[in-house]
Scaffold this active site. Structure first.
Site, PDB file in Angstrom:
ATOM      1  N   LYS A 107       0.840  -1.186   0.000  1.00 28.94           N
ATOM      2  CA  LYS A 107       0.000   0.000   0.000  1.00 28.94           C
ATOM      3  C   LYS A 107       0.884   1.247   0.000  1.00 28.94           C
ATOM      4  CE  LYS A 107      -1.406   1.893   3.928  1.00 28.94           C
ATOM      5  NZ  LYS A 107      -0.284   2.562   4.631  1.00 28.94           N
ATOM      6  N   GLU A 162      -0.979   6.439  17.241  1.00 27.04           N
ATOM      7  CA  GLU A 162       0.477   6.258  17.250  1.00 27.04           C
ATOM      8  C   GLU A 162       1.115   7.391  18.025  1.00 27.04           C
ATOM      9  OE1 GLU A 162       2.200   4.815  13.345  1.00 27.04           O
ATOM     10  OE2 GLU A 162       0.516   6.003  12.669  1.00 27.04           O
ATOM     11  N   ASP A 190      -3.707   7.102   4.366  1.00 33.15           N
ATOM     12  CA  ASP A 190      -2.622   6.270   4.910  1.00 33.15           C
ATOM     13  C   ASP A 190      -3.154   5.194   5.858  1.00 33.15           C
ATOM     14  OD1 ASP A 190       0.172   5.670   5.271  1.00 33.15           O
ATOM     15  OD2 ASP A 190       0.087   6.651   7.224  1.00 33.15           O
ATOM     16  N   HIS A 248      -6.178   0.167   6.887  1.00 34.38           N
ATOM     17  CA  HIS A 248      -6.133  -0.549   8.166  1.00 34.38           C
ATOM     18  C   HIS A 248      -7.436  -0.402   8.971  1.00 34.38           C
ATOM     19  CE1 HIS A 248      -2.066  -0.799   6.989  1.00 34.38           C
ATOM     20  NE2 HIS A 248      -1.619   0.291   7.565  1.00 34.38           N
TER      21      HIS A 248
HETATM   22  C1  BG6 Z   1       1.512   2.061   7.796  1.00 34.13           C
HETATM   23  C2  BG6 Z   1       1.402   3.566   7.663  1.00 34.13           C
HETATM   24  O1  BG6 Z   1       0.712   1.426   6.855  1.00 34.13           O
HETATM   25  O2  BG6 Z   1       1.113   1.680   9.102  1.00 34.13           O
HETATM   26  C3  BG6 Z   1       2.229   4.255   8.714  1.00 34.13           C
HETATM   27  O3  BG6 Z   1       1.821   3.947   6.366  1.00 34.13           O
HETATM   28  C4  BG6 Z   1       1.893   3.755  10.095  1.00 34.13           C
HETATM   29  O4  BG6 Z   1       2.050   5.671   8.649  1.00 34.13           O
HETATM   30  C5  BG6 Z   1       1.905   2.228  10.141  1.00 34.13           C
HETATM   31  O5  BG6 Z   1       2.839   4.279  11.000  1.00 34.13           O
HETATM   32  C6  BG6 Z   1       1.369   1.725  11.464  1.00 34.13           C
HETATM   33  O6  BG6 Z   1       1.563   0.340  11.568  1.00 34.13           O
HETATM   34  P1  BG6 Z   1       1.739  -0.373  12.977  1.00 34.13           P
HETATM   35  O7  BG6 Z   1       1.824  -1.828  12.639  1.00 34.13           O
HETATM   36  O8  BG6 Z   1       2.983   0.170  13.584  1.00 34.13           O
HETATM   37  O9  BG6 Z   1       0.523  -0.014  13.772  1.00 34.13           O
END
Ligand code: BG6
Length: 488
Positions: free
Chosen positions: A148, A216, A235, A240
């Site tokens: 992605k 985050e 994003d 997600h």
């Molecule tokens: C990615 C995004 O797909 O997922 C990022 O592009 C983000 O911006 C990340 O930080 C978060 O993934 P995880 O697994 O750390 O929650």
């Protein structure tokens, strides 16, 4: 396609083989694969623009990868075994002639699966696929993995899918959403469809609202330029967050096979109520982080980060009220929220059950409602708030937490999301990858939000780094009589 066994022969070509994803996620995943006794038949070919010899590439991997493998897990003998299976080819993805060199590294046997993993910018997806085909490298046993973001909107994602679809069938195409590889996202399916307990309650009859948060602590880091052109809606929400929503809301699939699960998710995406322009001010919030503190250390605001346009209006926070127009969920709000530089790193799904229809106990504000919290990270687990009697002679209730910390109870080493997904590609399992129609339904749903925000010309609301986002986010849920989990 026959399922590949652990030690069968296969070729894996990593485009973007010197990049961040390869170093942080893909090579560590392969390390664990070898360590656990698999991948004996794998040839791993790094492909990138840099003109490196094989020894230089192996040295680069040795310098960069081990720090992303747990110290206690690292084993030099395993690492050397992995390196002995690694090759390197310098390819400029825009130069068709460069692809000929790849042929020499691949097995001549057409039955040997080939995996082309495109860990590159999406603008290279089409040329890479086309040049692979022109060089005669696409066999029936070939799979392509697309990272992605797949496009910026519905039209551009269609353009990519059309072009890739000229070369690879849908069964050969693995679109990654790494949230689908997370242990707890899979566990959500186990929870819903492996127990009789919840399913009868899993609808508008007993559920008041659902909240999905992916927060985050990190800011945009070194990805400023990419992020400024993307924003949190594209994003995180388009992929997600919506994939989590699908698994919470989908009907029980007929089986665990790829198309049953993906059909069920698609139905959810197609039942999401489209936003009308007039909905945006009261059902959506976008924010952008200002300076503040994360775990006590001062951090800079978004506009001062590297690669960000000085008056950028890109959102780093989104909160939405989503609605699903079907029999199961009519009238149940799904509050979705994601942001960078938030108070905690936290991903969770909260199911707020309806209050009892009539409270017979002595509480000032009625009997508290039951709440199920499904924690995805940092520590996956389940928490169920149930009411019990407060000790003493009066019949007062207080909620108590039934807590299941999965990290403590599991014996097997847990796979990183990428490790699971990479192995699924090798084995030819499509269930945890996003089908084209799902992806397009997700783009179609977010497009009116994006367009409406762009048209409004309004700046995103500022929020202090290290908080739960702009005040408007609490106001959004408050307007509908709810509160975010950490504020209730
Ligand atoms: C990615 C995004 O797909 O997922 C990022 O592009 C983000 O911006 C990340 O930080 C978060 O993934 P995880 O697994 O750390 O929650």
């Amino acid at each position: 396609m026959r399922e590949n066994a652990n030690n069968d022969r296969f070729d894996l070509v990593l485009f973007g083989g010197t990049g961040d994803l390869a170093m942080r996620k893909l090579l560590p995943a392969l390390f664990y694969g070898v360590r656990d006794g698999g991948l004996a038949g794998a040839t791993i070919i790094g492909a990138a623009r840099q003109p490196l010899g094989i020894d230089e590439y192996r040295a680069l991997l040795t310098e960069q990868v081990p720090r992303h493998i747990g110290e206690a897990d690292f084993d030099d003998a395993v690492w050397q075994r992995l390196l002995s299976q690694v090759r390197y080819v310098a390819i400029d993805a825009t130069q068709p002639a460069d692809f000929a060199a790849l042929a020499a590294q691949l097995s001549n046997d057409e039955a040997v699966p080939r995996v082309f993993y495109l860990a590159t910018t999406p603008s290279l997806f089409i040329p890479i696929c086309q040049h692979l085909q022109s060089a005669g490298l696409v066999t029936p046993a070939t799979r392509v993995v697309l990272e992605k973001p797949l496009g910026r909107d519905l039209a551009s994602s269609r353009t990519i899918n059309d072009a890739v679809g000229e070369i690879f069938t849908e069964e050969q195409t693995y679109r990654i959403d790494h949230y689908l590889g997370k242990e707890m996202v899979q566990n959500l399916m186990a929870l819903r469809f492996g127990n009789t307990l919840l399913e009868p309650l899993w609808s508008r009859s007993y559920i008041h609202d659902v909240q999905i948060t992916i927060a985050e602590e990190l800011g945009v880091g070194t990805r400023g330029e990419f992020y400024d052109n993307t924003g949190a809606l594209r994003d995180m929400v388009q992929n997600h967050v919506l994939q989590c929503l699908c698994i919470v809301a989908m009907e029980p699939p007929a089986s665990i096979n790829a198309d049953s699960v993906r059909d069920a998710k698609l139905q959810v995406l197609r039942s999401l109520r489209p936003y009308l322009e007039g909905d945006l001010p009261h059902k959506t919030v976008r924010g952008q982080y200002r300076s503040g503190a994360i775990e006590g250390a001062p951090v800079t605001g978004y506009l001062k980060e590297d690669g960000i346009a000085p008056s950028s209006q890109t959102e780093t926070f989104v909160a939405l009220k989503a609605e699903i127009d079907n029999w199961r969920w009519a009238g149940v709000p799904f509050y979705l929220r994601t942001g960078k530089r938030m108070q905690e790193r936290l991903a969770e799904i909260v199911i707020n059950f309806r209050p009892v229809p009539h409270s017979i106990f002595e509480t000032a504000s009625g009997t508290p409602h039951n709440q199920l919290v499904i924690r995805l990270q940092p520590d996956d687990g389940l928490g169920l708030e149930i009411n019990t009697k407060t000790p003493g002679d009066s019949m007062r209730l207080s909620p108590k937490l039934l807590n299941l910390a999965l990290r403590d109870t599991r014996e097997a080493r847990r796979l990183d999301a990428y490790e699971r997904l990479l192995m699924d590609v090798v084995r030819g399992r499509l269930a945890l990858f996003v089908r084209r129609d799902e992806l397009e339904a997700a783009w179609a749903w977010i497009e009116p939000i994006r367009d409406g925000w762009d048209r409004s010309g309004e700046a995103p609301k500022g929020y202090t780094s290290g908080t739960w986002g702009p005040a408007a986010s609490s106001a959004l849920v408050g307007r509908f009589g709810c509160a975010w989990h950490e504020e209730d």
